[in-house]
Structure formats: C-alpha cells, structure tokens
Design an enzyme around this catalytic site. Structure first.
Site, short mmCIF file in Angstrom:
data_model
loop_
_atom_site.label_atom_id
_atom_site.label_comp_id
_atom_site.label_asym_id
_atom_site.label_seq_id
_atom_site.Cartn_x
_atom_site.Cartn_y
_atom_site.Cartn_z
N CYS A 305 0.84 -1.20 0.00
CA CYS A 305 0.00 0.00 0.00
C CYS A 305 0.87 1.25 0.00
O CYS A 305 0.37 2.37 -0.13
CB CYS A 305 -0.95 0.00 1.19
SG CYS A 305 -0.15 -0.37 2.75
N ARG A 335 8.99 -10.54 1.57
CA ARG A 335 9.18 -10.50 3.01
C ARG A 335 10.21 -11.55 3.35
O ARG A 335 9.99 -12.74 3.13
CB ARG A 335 7.86 -10.83 3.69
CG ARG A 335 7.60 -9.94 4.86
CD ARG A 335 6.15 -9.95 5.23
NE ARG A 335 5.49 -8.74 4.74
CZ ARG A 335 4.42 -8.22 5.31
NH1 ARG A 335 3.86 -8.83 6.34
NH2 ARG A 335 3.88 -7.12 4.84
N GLU A 337 11.97 -14.03 5.55
CA GLU A 337 11.66 -14.72 6.81
C GLU A 337 12.87 -15.59 7.14
O GLU A 337 13.33 -16.34 6.29
CB GLU A 337 10.44 -15.63 6.64
CG GLU A 337 9.27 -14.95 5.97
CD GLU A 337 8.17 -14.55 6.95
OE1 GLU A 337 8.40 -14.67 8.16
OE2 GLU A 337 7.11 -14.12 6.47
N ARG A 346 4.03 -19.78 3.46
CA ARG A 346 4.93 -18.80 4.06
C ARG A 346 6.11 -18.65 3.10
O ARG A 346 6.91 -19.56 2.95
CB ARG A 346 5.39 -19.29 5.42
CG ARG A 346 5.86 -18.20 6.33
CD ARG A 346 6.17 -18.78 7.69
NE ARG A 346 6.85 -17.81 8.51
CZ ARG A 346 6.22 -16.96 9.31
NH1 ARG A 346 4.92 -16.96 9.39
NH2 ARG A 346 6.90 -16.11 10.04
N GLU A 354 -4.09 -5.99 -2.87
CA GLU A 354 -4.02 -4.97 -1.82
C GLU A 354 -5.11 -3.93 -2.08
O GLU A 354 -5.17 -3.32 -3.15
CB GLU A 354 -2.64 -4.33 -1.81
CG GLU A 354 -2.46 -3.21 -0.80
CD GLU A 354 -2.30 -3.69 0.64
OE1 GLU A 354 -2.23 -4.91 0.88
OE2 GLU A 354 -2.28 -2.82 1.53
N ASP A 418 -7.49 -9.29 11.77
CA ASP A 418 -6.86 -10.40 11.04
C ASP A 418 -7.94 -11.38 10.62
O ASP A 418 -8.86 -11.67 11.39
CB ASP A 418 -5.86 -11.13 11.93
CG ASP A 418 -4.47 -10.53 11.86
OD1 ASP A 418 -4.27 -9.59 11.05
OD2 ASP A 418 -3.59 -11.00 12.60
N GLU A 437 -3.35 -17.07 9.00
CA GLU A 437 -3.76 -15.70 8.69
C GLU A 437 -3.71 -15.53 7.19
O GLU A 437 -2.66 -15.61 6.58
CB GLU A 437 -2.83 -14.70 9.38
CG GLU A 437 -3.32 -13.27 9.22
CD GLU A 437 -2.24 -12.22 9.43
OE1 GLU A 437 -1.30 -12.46 10.19
OE2 GLU A 437 -2.38 -11.14 8.81
N ASN A 440 -5.86 -9.34 6.18
CA ASN A 440 -6.20 -8.43 7.27
C ASN A 440 -6.89 -7.19 6.73
O ASN A 440 -6.88 -6.93 5.53
CB ASN A 440 -4.94 -8.06 8.06
CG ASN A 440 -3.86 -7.48 7.17
OD1 ASN A 440 -4.14 -6.82 6.17
ND2 ASN A 440 -2.62 -7.73 7.51
N CYS A 466 -6.33 -0.10 4.73
CA CYS A 466 -5.86 -1.02 3.70
C CYS A 466 -6.22 -2.44 4.11
O CYS A 466 -6.45 -2.72 5.28
CB CYS A 466 -4.36 -0.88 3.45
SG CYS A 466 -3.33 -1.66 4.68
N ARG A 473 -2.18 -17.91 0.34
CA ARG A 473 -2.70 -18.41 1.62
C ARG A 473 -4.18 -18.72 1.55
O ARG A 473 -4.65 -19.67 2.17
CB ARG A 473 -2.41 -17.41 2.73
CG ARG A 473 -0.95 -17.40 3.10
CD ARG A 473 -0.74 -16.52 4.27
NE ARG A 473 0.61 -16.69 4.78
CZ ARG A 473 0.97 -16.35 6.01
NH1 ARG A 473 0.08 -15.82 6.83
NH2 ARG A 473 2.20 -16.53 6.42
N1 SER Z 1 -0.48 -3.64 3.65
C1 SER Z 1 -1.00 -4.47 4.70
C2 SER Z 1 0.06 -5.35 5.28
O1 SER Z 1 1.18 -5.32 4.83
C3 SER Z 1 -2.16 -5.28 4.19
O2 SER Z 1 -1.77 -6.11 3.15
O3 SER Z 1 -0.20 -6.08 6.20
ZN ZN Z 2 -1.42 -1.90 3.61
#
Ligand code: SER
Ligand code: ZN
Length: 534
Positions: A305, A335, A337, A346, A354, A418, A437, A440, A466, A473
C-alpha cells in the site's frame, strides 16, 4: 517514564529582595496549574520539587512524566518567569541550562550510545537510566532532541507491550464446519509438481496452479472488491528508502525487508573485469558483484500500500473526490523470513490483492465495515470455510495510557482485523497454530496521512485504510479444508475454475520427482477430466 534534571535559569540581573515572594508565587502557579496542563494524570505532568535563588540565577530541581516532559516543562518555566519578572521588575531571561538530565524507564531497554545527547545508559534489569548531556535552551527546542525523547518513549511502550508484535482478541467466528480433508496441501502441490521450489521461499507455479489461483482471485474481486466500488490501479514494486522512512517500515521491520541496488555505472566497459572473471571462473560471487553496485537505495514492495500514500503525498483533497478506493494486484510482495518457510503458505515472494482507501474518519470506518461484511459473506457463503476474525492491535497503535480492555471494545480506533482460516492439517481448531492468517483489514488513523502530508482543503482530518488478500494463503486454506477433488469444491469457485479450459500438468521422465507424486498426479488428472485436460 520519569525524567529528572536541574534547570538553571540565568536572569539579566540579580533578583531584588522584593521579587522573591513573586518567584514563590510563580512556582506555586506552575506546580498547581501550568506544569500539569495537558496531563490527565498529574504524575504524567511536571513538578518542581525544590528551588534555590542565587544572585542572578534561579535553580529548579525538576521531575516530570511523559505528558509534560522536561523539555516542555523547562520552556514553560522560562516563559512564565520572563513574563512575570519582566512585567514587574524589568528582569529578562539570559539563558537556560538543563544540568544532568536523566530519563528513568521501565524495563531493560537499550539505546545506541552513538546518538546525540546520550551520555550514558545503565540498567538493573527492571529499570533503565539514560543520562543525557547538559542541554541549552536551543538544544531543548531541537527536533533531534524531541525525536530522541520520542524514540525512548516508544522503546518503553514496546517493552510494556510485552515483546509481542501485537495483541490478539477474538472478534467473530464462523460455525464449525464439517471437514473431511486433513492433509497438507503444500506437500501435495509439491509432490504432484504443480509448484517447484527454485530458491528459498520462492516457487514457480505451473499453469494448473496458476489457473486455480487466478480463479480464486477473480472470484474474490467479483464477490468482494468490485461490488464495493474499488478501482484497479497499478503500483510499482520497488520504493526509495524515504518512502519506507515515512511509512515507518524501515524503523519497524527492516529485518524482514528486501533491498535493491542500482549499478554504479551504465557503461558496460567498466564491468569488464567482472565479466572476464565470470567467463573464466563460471561463478558470480556476490562479493565481487557488490563492488559494481551502489549501496541499496530501494526496498522491494513490502506492504503493497506504500505507493498509495506516496501518490497522495502533499496533495490537497476536497469532498468531491473522497473517499478514494483503489486496489492493486500488479505484482509480488517480498518479506524475508529467517525460518518457518513452508510451501506456498509462508514465502519470501508472495502475491496479494491490496485494497486501499482514503477519506474522512467516518468514510474510512464505513468502508472497513462494509469490507468486513463482504469478507464474511465470501468466507462463509461463497467458499464455505471455517474462519474467524481477530482484533489485533500492533504495539505502535497503543496510545500511552490506553489500556488493552479499551482497545478490545472499540474497533473504530486505528488497528487491524486479522482474517484467519482453520487449516486442519496443522491441528485441531483449538490449536492456535492451526489457524492461518490469510489477510487483514486495517484502519490507520493518521499514521500515513500525517507523514505524507495528505490534506483536506478545509482542514478536516483524513484517515486511510488497507486490506491485503494473500492469494497463496487463501488457496492453501481452501485446499486444506476442501481437498483436491473438484467435486468437493464450493460451487461458485468451481464455476470460476471452469471458465477457461484447465491447463495441462507437467508429467515427464524426471518430473514429478517421486513415484508417489506421479501416481497422485495421475489421480488428480482423472479427477479433473471433466474440467479439461489437466
Ligand atoms: N499492507 C497491509 C500489510 O502489509 C495489508 O496487506 O499487512
Ligand atoms: Zn497496507
């Protein structure tokens, strides 16, 4: 947080005898009224514990809380003295000196000693003392000093938050649903070769998996996103560091971000030594490559976002354009991890739809509520899954003094819901680890409109929200409850899967890797016969 220090105020001339009672009067006013202003709890305000008159100086021993901190208290004392002594005795203020300022924090907290104004830090395990260097009046007003205090306060708040990233409270859950499938869909997908791991947390999805993933995304768009009037935008997936500074991600989650560098030059001739090396050695050692690159000036899409706030940075919006409702699904998020990577549930590189919105607080809350209703309908009626919503408050939304119970009750304050789906292969529904999860929904208050200076033409407050739909997932959780036999899939989903002919699976001499995997794939191909050529 307690702050102590000795404030020395230098006057333009020695204090005459008759002014002394005035000073006592001023101190009474400061202690009873002015130094408490802005603090609901007087302890969080400031207090002059004692004072001493020395010719042309007045020396105050101060103790303050976090609401009226010592910097603010010192300036308030200065201003009241200047006014009263100026008016009555024509005495001015020459300067301020805050001697031995000390911050006492709850818990064991570390702060970099290389920061300006920080002299020493020590801790006895339950309390941390930060000794600051002596401060002048201009130091007290410096943004660096104010940010240092904010940092220290934030560290204490984080400590009180209990080391957890967020507080979790069940908000709503579905009825129990009958589940007949208990296998790990990630494992099956890999065994049958619909996905292939190519690097840590990165997979190639073959056409059959891409096909069902796309079907699920389209169904979600048609059932949730489009009926609420969101329009599609295309966001970049690599952002300059300044953007991450403003969103706060660089300060909060730098340990899981992936960075990008540009080459030092566009001139290929300058790469010649490296190219020669790779030719002859047939390796590309990262340390060598690094020599030809600039330091990282970008980070890869993390929250997806970011560009929304970036777009509206410094813009002034009027009622006619509000609320703004967009979504982006133009590329992956990254991300990093350190552990716990598992199948496509994951990942380091993952895909997400988004959804972002911007408006006045009532708009933002209303959109969040409608979105939540549609999500519920989608989970419960369209996909027929066993799901739950949790109200989670990330530590950075905790307001000083706001207790947990209050946050539980008021979902119209900034925070996150969540969306979790039960994945039976991981355990029973009462096992916390067996809930995945999948997405969210957040409202941020002014967390982003402030740093990006997104303004309303009549000065009204603007908020953002957002919501992320983690595509892989959602698919994993659908397969985890419904299995791989399309006969057991939700009707609407199957309809979307059937919209286009089902693509062929890869079945070669060496692929899928195992005999069992090949057998399983052959079964799947049979089950999918009605849908095309699997
Ligand atoms: N931008 C939010 C997040 O990173 C929703 O995707 O969790
Ligand atoms: Zn966001």
């Amino acid at each position: 947080m307690r702050i102590t220090g000795v404030l020395e105020v230098t006057l333009s001339k020695p204090l005459p005898e008759e002014a002394k009672s005035k000073v006592v009067e001023v101190i009474q006013y400061l202690n009873n009224v002015y130094l408490k202003r802005g603090a609901r709890d007087p302890v969080e305000g400031a207090h002059i514990s004692s004072f001493e008159l020395k010719e042309d100086k007045i020396v105050f021993v101060l103790e303050t809380g976090s609401r009226v901190r010592i910097d603010e208290a010192s300036l308030r004392i200065r201003n009241v003295l200047a006014q009263e002594l100026g008016k009555n005795f024509r005495i001015g203020i020459r300067g301020l000196r805050l001697i031995e300022p000390k911050i006492v924090l709850e818990g064991s907290i570390s702060i970099s000693l290389s920061l300006p104004f920080v002299k020493n830090i020590y801790s006895d395990g339950t309390k941390t003392v930060v000794e600051l260097s002596e401060l002048s009046e201009s130091d007290l007003k410096k943004p660096i000093f104010l940010r240092l205090l904010r940092l220290v306060e934030e560290k204490e708040r984080r400590y009180r938050w209990g080391g957890k990233g967020e507080h979790w409270v069940l908000y709503k859950k579905s009825a129990e649903k009958t589940v007949k499938f208990f296998d790990d869909p990630n494992k099956i997908l890999e065994d049958i070769g619909w996905i292939k791991r190519v690097s840590i947390g990165q997979w190639i999805y073959t056409p059959p998996l891409t096909h069902i993933l796309n079907a699920l995304k389209r169904l979600f768009l048609d059932e949730v996103v489009k009926p609420l009037g969101f329009d599609e935008a295309t966001f970049p997936k690599m952002y300059p560091l300044e953007v991450g500074l403003k969103t706060g991600h660089l300060k909060g989650v730098i340990n899981s971000m992936v960075f990008a560098s540009l080459p030092k030059t566009y001139n290929i001739a300058e790469f010649e030594p490296l190219i020669d090396y790779m030719y002859v050695m047939d390796t590309a050692p990262p340390e060598e490559v690094q020599k030809y690159l600039e330091p990282p000036s970008y980070f890869l899409c993390f929250a997806q976002c970011e560009p929304f706030y970036w777009f509206f940075e410094n813009e002034i919006l009027d009622d006619a354009v509000l609320p703004i409702k967009w979504y982006d699904m133009s590329g992956p998020s990254f991300r990093w991890e350190a552990g716990g990577l598992h199948g496509i549930e994951r990942l380091i590189e993952f895909h997400r739809i988004e959804i972002v919105w911007l408006g006045k607080p009532e708009h933002v809350i209303d959109i969040r509520n409608k979105l939540m209703e549609r999500y519920e309908y989608f989970l419960d009626k369209v996909l027929d899954l066993e799901w739950r919503f949790a109200w989670v408050t990330p530590w950075f939304y905790e307001q000083a003094g706001v207790v947990e119970e209050k946050l539980e009750l008021d979902i119209n304050t900034p925070g996150t819901i969540d969306i979790e789906v039960w994945v039976p292969y991981k355990g029973g529904r009462d096992d916390k680890k067996a809930w995945l999860e999948v997405g969210n929904i957040s409202i941020h208050g002014t967390k982003f409109t402030e740093p990006f200076r997104i303004k309303h033409n009549r000065g009204e407050i603007l908020w953002t929200g957002c919501s992320g739909f983690g595509s892989e997932r959602w698919l994993v959780s659908l397969l985890a409850q419904k299995g791989f036999n399309p006969d057991n899939w939700p009707k609407k989903f199957l309809e979307y899967v059937k919209k286009e002919p089902f693509p062929r699976s890869v079945l070669t001499v060496t692929y899928p890797k195992t005999k069992d995997g090949k057998e399983f794939l052959k079964n799947i191909i049979k089950m999918f016969e009605g849908l095309g050529n699997a």
